[in-house]
Design a protein around this motif. Structure first.
Motif, PDB file in Angstrom:
ATOM      1  N   LYS A 147     -47.731  37.538 -34.565  1.00 41.11           N
ATOM      2  CA  LYS A 147     -48.291  36.262 -34.097  1.00 41.11           C
ATOM      3  C   LYS A 147     -49.727  36.192 -34.602  1.00 41.11           C
ATOM      4  CE  LYS A 147     -47.211  34.034 -29.961  1.00 41.11           C
ATOM      5  NZ  LYS A 147     -47.043  34.015 -28.508  1.00 41.11           N
ATOM      6  N   ARG A 148     -50.098  35.062 -35.209  1.00 42.77           N
ATOM      7  CA  ARG A 148     -51.449  34.964 -35.772  1.00 42.77           C
ATOM      8  C   ARG A 148     -52.496  35.122 -34.669  1.00 42.77           C
ATOM      9  NH1 ARG A 148     -48.666  29.682 -37.845  1.00 42.77           N
ATOM     10  NH2 ARG A 148     -48.865  28.250 -36.091  1.00 42.77           N
ATOM     11  N   GLY A 177     -53.978  21.873 -47.448  1.00 44.37           N
ATOM     12  CA  GLY A 177     -54.602  22.021 -46.145  1.00 44.37           C
ATOM     13  C   GLY A 177     -53.709  21.638 -44.979  1.00 44.37           C
ATOM     14  N   GLY A 178     -54.249  21.857 -43.775  1.00 47.46           N
ATOM     15  CA  GLY A 178     -53.510  21.557 -42.554  1.00 47.46           C
ATOM     16  C   GLY A 178     -54.108  22.337 -41.408  1.00 47.46           C
ATOM     17  N   SER A 179     -53.290  22.645 -40.415  1.00 49.80           N
ATOM     18  CA  SER A 179     -53.800  23.419 -39.278  1.00 49.80           C
ATOM     19  C   SER A 179     -52.725  24.350 -38.743  1.00 49.80           C
ATOM     20  CB  SER A 179     -54.276  22.474 -38.170  1.00 49.80           C
ATOM     21  OG  SER A 179     -53.175  21.791 -37.607  1.00 49.80           O
ATOM     22  N   LEU A 180     -53.166  25.421 -38.105  1.00 53.80           N
ATOM     23  CA  LEU A 180     -52.253  26.358 -37.453  1.00 53.80           C
ATOM     24  C   LEU A 180     -52.628  26.436 -35.976  1.00 53.80           C
ATOM     25  CD1 LEU A 180     -52.259  29.260 -40.117  1.00 53.80           C
ATOM     26  CD2 LEU A 180     -50.442  27.572 -39.747  1.00 53.80           C
ATOM     27  N   SER A 181     -51.656  26.134 -35.108  1.00 53.31           N
ATOM     28  CA  SER A 181     -51.895  26.197 -33.664  1.00 53.31           C
ATOM     29  C   SER A 181     -51.476  27.570 -33.130  1.00 53.31           C
ATOM     30  CB  SER A 181     -51.072  25.134 -32.942  1.00 53.31           C
ATOM     31  OG  SER A 181     -51.263  23.878 -33.532  1.00 53.31           O
ATOM     32  N   ASN A 182     -51.751  27.784 -31.856  1.00 55.67           N
ATOM     33  CA  ASN A 182     -51.347  29.030 -31.190  1.00 55.67           C
ATOM     34  C   ASN A 182     -51.848  30.280 -31.902  1.00 55.67           C
ATOM     35  OD1 ASN A 182     -50.012  27.663 -29.150  1.00 55.67           O
ATOM     36  ND2 ASN A 182     -48.110  27.557 -30.319  1.00 55.67           N
ATOM     37  N   GLU A 201     -47.979  32.353 -44.116  1.00 51.57           N
ATOM     38  CA  GLU A 201     -48.921  31.392 -43.528  1.00 51.57           C
ATOM     39  C   GLU A 201     -50.041  31.076 -44.524  1.00 51.57           C
ATOM     40  OE1 GLU A 201     -48.522  32.414 -38.799  1.00 51.57           O
ATOM     41  OE2 GLU A 201     -49.574  33.863 -40.040  1.00 51.57           O
ATOM     42  N   LEU A 205     -50.594  27.240 -46.506  1.00 49.08           N
ATOM     43  CA  LEU A 205     -51.819  26.454 -46.264  1.00 49.08           C
ATOM     44  C   LEU A 205     -52.849  26.618 -47.381  1.00 49.08           C
ATOM     45  CD1 LEU A 205     -52.141  24.798 -43.542  1.00 49.08           C
ATOM     46  CD2 LEU A 205     -50.462  26.592 -43.345  1.00 49.08           C
TER      47      LEU A 205
ATOM     48  N   ARG B 148     -45.518  19.371 -51.335  1.00 47.29           N
ATOM     49  CA  ARG B 148     -44.661  18.813 -50.271  1.00 47.29           C
ATOM     50  C   ARG B 148     -44.654  17.287 -50.334  1.00 47.29           C
ATOM     51  NH1 ARG B 148     -48.590  22.598 -47.067  1.00 47.29           N
ATOM     52  NH2 ARG B 148     -50.427  21.309 -46.787  1.00 47.29           N
ATOM     53  N   GLU B 175     -43.898  27.438 -31.080  1.00 51.77           N
ATOM     54  CA  GLU B 175     -44.670  28.676 -31.030  1.00 51.77           C
ATOM     55  C   GLU B 175     -45.539  28.875 -32.276  1.00 51.77           C
ATOM     56  OE1 GLU B 175     -42.047  32.003 -30.511  1.00 51.77           O
ATOM     57  OE2 GLU B 175     -43.536  33.096 -29.329  1.00 51.77           O
ATOM     58  N   GLY B 177     -46.456  26.208 -34.258  1.00 52.23           N
ATOM     59  CA  GLY B 177     -46.755  24.826 -34.623  1.00 52.23           C
ATOM     60  C   GLY B 177     -48.063  24.655 -35.369  1.00 52.23           C
ATOM     61  N   GLY B 178     -48.301  23.417 -35.796  1.00 56.43           N
ATOM     62  CA  GLY B 178     -49.509  23.097 -36.551  1.00 56.43           C
ATOM     63  C   GLY B 178     -49.294  21.811 -37.311  1.00 56.43           C
ATOM     64  N   SER B 179     -49.991  21.654 -38.419  1.00 51.84           N
ATOM     65  CA  SER B 179     -49.817  20.443 -39.219  1.00 51.84           C
ATOM     66  C   SER B 179     -49.954  20.752 -40.698  1.00 51.84           C
ATOM     67  CB  SER B 179     -50.855  19.394 -38.810  1.00 51.84           C
ATOM     68  OG  SER B 179     -52.150  19.822 -39.181  1.00 51.84           O
ATOM     69  N   LEU B 180     -49.334  19.925 -41.525  1.00 51.59           N
ATOM     70  CA  LEU B 180     -49.446  20.040 -42.975  1.00 51.59           C
ATOM     71  C   LEU B 180     -50.012  18.728 -43.509  1.00 51.59           C
ATOM     72  CD1 LEU B 180     -45.979  21.718 -43.775  1.00 51.59           C
ATOM     73  CD2 LEU B 180     -48.218  22.843 -43.741  1.00 51.59           C
ATOM     74  N   SER B 181     -51.142  18.814 -44.220  1.00 50.22           N
ATOM     75  CA  SER B 181     -51.757  17.630 -44.813  1.00 50.22           C
ATOM     76  C   SER B 181     -51.272  17.447 -46.243  1.00 50.22           C
ATOM     77  CB  SER B 181     -53.276  17.790 -44.835  1.00 50.22           C
ATOM     78  OG  SER B 181     -53.751  18.136 -43.573  1.00 50.22           O
ATOM     79  N   ASN B 182     -51.665  16.341 -46.852  1.00 46.28           N
ATOM     80  CA  ASN B 182     -51.328  16.063 -48.258  1.00 46.28           C
ATOM     81  C   ASN B 182     -49.832  16.128 -48.539  1.00 46.28           C
ATOM     82  OD1 ASN B 182     -54.000  15.658 -48.939  1.00 46.28           O
ATOM     83  ND2 ASN B 182     -54.350  17.822 -49.374  1.00 46.28           N
ATOM     84  N   ALA B 204     -44.014  29.505 -42.108  1.00 51.67           N
ATOM     85  CA  ALA B 204     -45.374  29.546 -41.546  1.00 51.67           C
ATOM     86  C   ALA B 204     -45.508  28.647 -40.320  1.00 51.67           C
ATOM     87  CB  ALA B 204     -46.394  29.126 -42.600  1.00 51.67           C
ATOM     88  N   LEU B 205     -44.767  27.537 -40.306  1.00 49.08           N
ATOM     89  CA  LEU B 205     -44.872  26.563 -39.207  1.00 49.08           C
ATOM     90  C   LEU B 205     -43.675  26.623 -38.252  1.00 49.08           C
ATOM     91  CD1 LEU B 205     -47.355  24.533 -39.092  1.00 49.08           C
ATOM     92  CD2 LEU B 205     -46.986  25.470 -41.346  1.00 49.08           C
TER      93      LEU B 205
END
Lengths: 217, 217
Positions: A147-148, A177-182, A201, A205, B148, B175, B177-182, B204-205
């Motif tokens: 888990k990150r 780019g993007g984001s990683l939650s948790n 991961e 990203l 993507r 668990e 989760g997150g987001s992917l841009s572009n 990764a997500l």
């Protein structure tokens, strides 16, 4: 004399950091280095004995960022019902319980269960067979996808405004780019400030060893 | 009779979708299926001839979600200066130019350049050697990591409030989760609604084939 003191006070007030300056300094301080992990293994001495021979001592190859942790010269093969992966790096020193950290894609390739877990949280995790130069070892649990998380000192947690165990979100710019939650904060003494993610991961990203992490919350 | 009509009108008004109901329907409509791609190859007939023999016709194994596209029975080995990957699936039908879509981690393993590109945008992309049962083919460009994207009809783009070529952000809970841009909108006729990401992005997500994608913008 009173006038001089008054003047001095006013001058000092002008020179003191203002609210407008502080956030910039804080932002610089809030960049966190990233450590990108490929699959690897932490062995117990019991499994070292089975794989490399009774009383074998692992050989340090290179220090890692976390104090006292190091990559070893030795590697092992890991085998599941669907496949095997050779030359998986061992990280030292030995631990109480063997822990095999693999990628999500490895779990499909090997055909093994690998729940998403923080280091040390191994109850009910996956089983696997390890093959070394002197023998094999079957472990009934210990296979996980890491888990990150972000390692930091308790004092650094205060500076970042987070606490041990907190789940935060980290953000990245760039073409992928993007984001990683948790992302879990691990704030304990004797830690090196570093955000740990795995190669899947990082690749997803566009994160490289030079990327600086910023906590978004 | 007028009274009946008035009553009927009132009843119909009550039964008609209200502003409170519509957003729910809209949300359901805005879920996009995901297609997770592993490494794969699109071949030109010139390379089919070299790898499988003059005039060879690829064998359809399974239709894909995009109309007219299919996975083939045939696979090839791809080789770079640092390594090789066996059994890379060919997707049909043949194209004007050979395109090898690999994972970021594959580019390290193979030792080849693989810029992040949309399908067909191959100028200056990586080179690689392909090995088939009847011969090999060296391609001077065509190796990429797929950028993507989301396939949709122009009419669907209107419904989603996006346009062809637009970069959007997609979000995921869970668990990992997150987001992917572009994520690039590809709105052309004869498309099947689907968001295409690769296995590293999916892992990764925590995205599986059952995950539904929502555009955040």
């Amino acid at each position: 004399m009173d006038n001089y003191e008054e003047l001095l006070t006013k001058l000092l007030e002008k020179l003191a950091p203002t609210d407008q300056i502080q956030p910039t300094k804080l932002t610089d301080n809030q960049q966190i280095p990233v450590g990108i992990s490929n699959r690897h293994i932490h062995l117990s001495q019991q499994e070292v004995d089975k794989l490399f021979g009774q009383g074998y001592q692992l050989t340090k190859l290179k220090d890692l960022s976390q104090p006292g942790q190091y990559a070893c010269k030795e590697t092992v093969m890991i085998c599941g019902p669907k496949g095997a992966i050779e030359k998986v790096r061992i990280l030292g020193p030995v631990r109480k319980q063997t822990q095999v950290e693999i990628l999500q894609s490895d779990s499909f390739k090997l055909g093994v269960k690998a729940p998403l877990r923080l280091s040390g949280d191994l109850a009910g995790s996956g089983n696997i067979t390890l093959i070394g130069p002197k023998g094999s070892a079957e472990i009934s649990e210990g296979v996980v996808v890491a888990k990150r998380h972000i390692h930091m000192l308790p004092a650094e947690a205060v500076r970042f405004g987070v606490h041990d165990g907190q789940a935060v979100t980290i953000e990245f710019s760039g073409e992928r780019g993007g984001s990683l939650s948790n992302v879990i904060i691990r704030a304990v003494e004797n830690s090196g400030l570093e955000c740990h993610i795995d190669t899947e991961e990082a690749n997803a990203l566009g994160i490289t060893p030079n990327t600086k992490i910023v906590i978004k919350k």
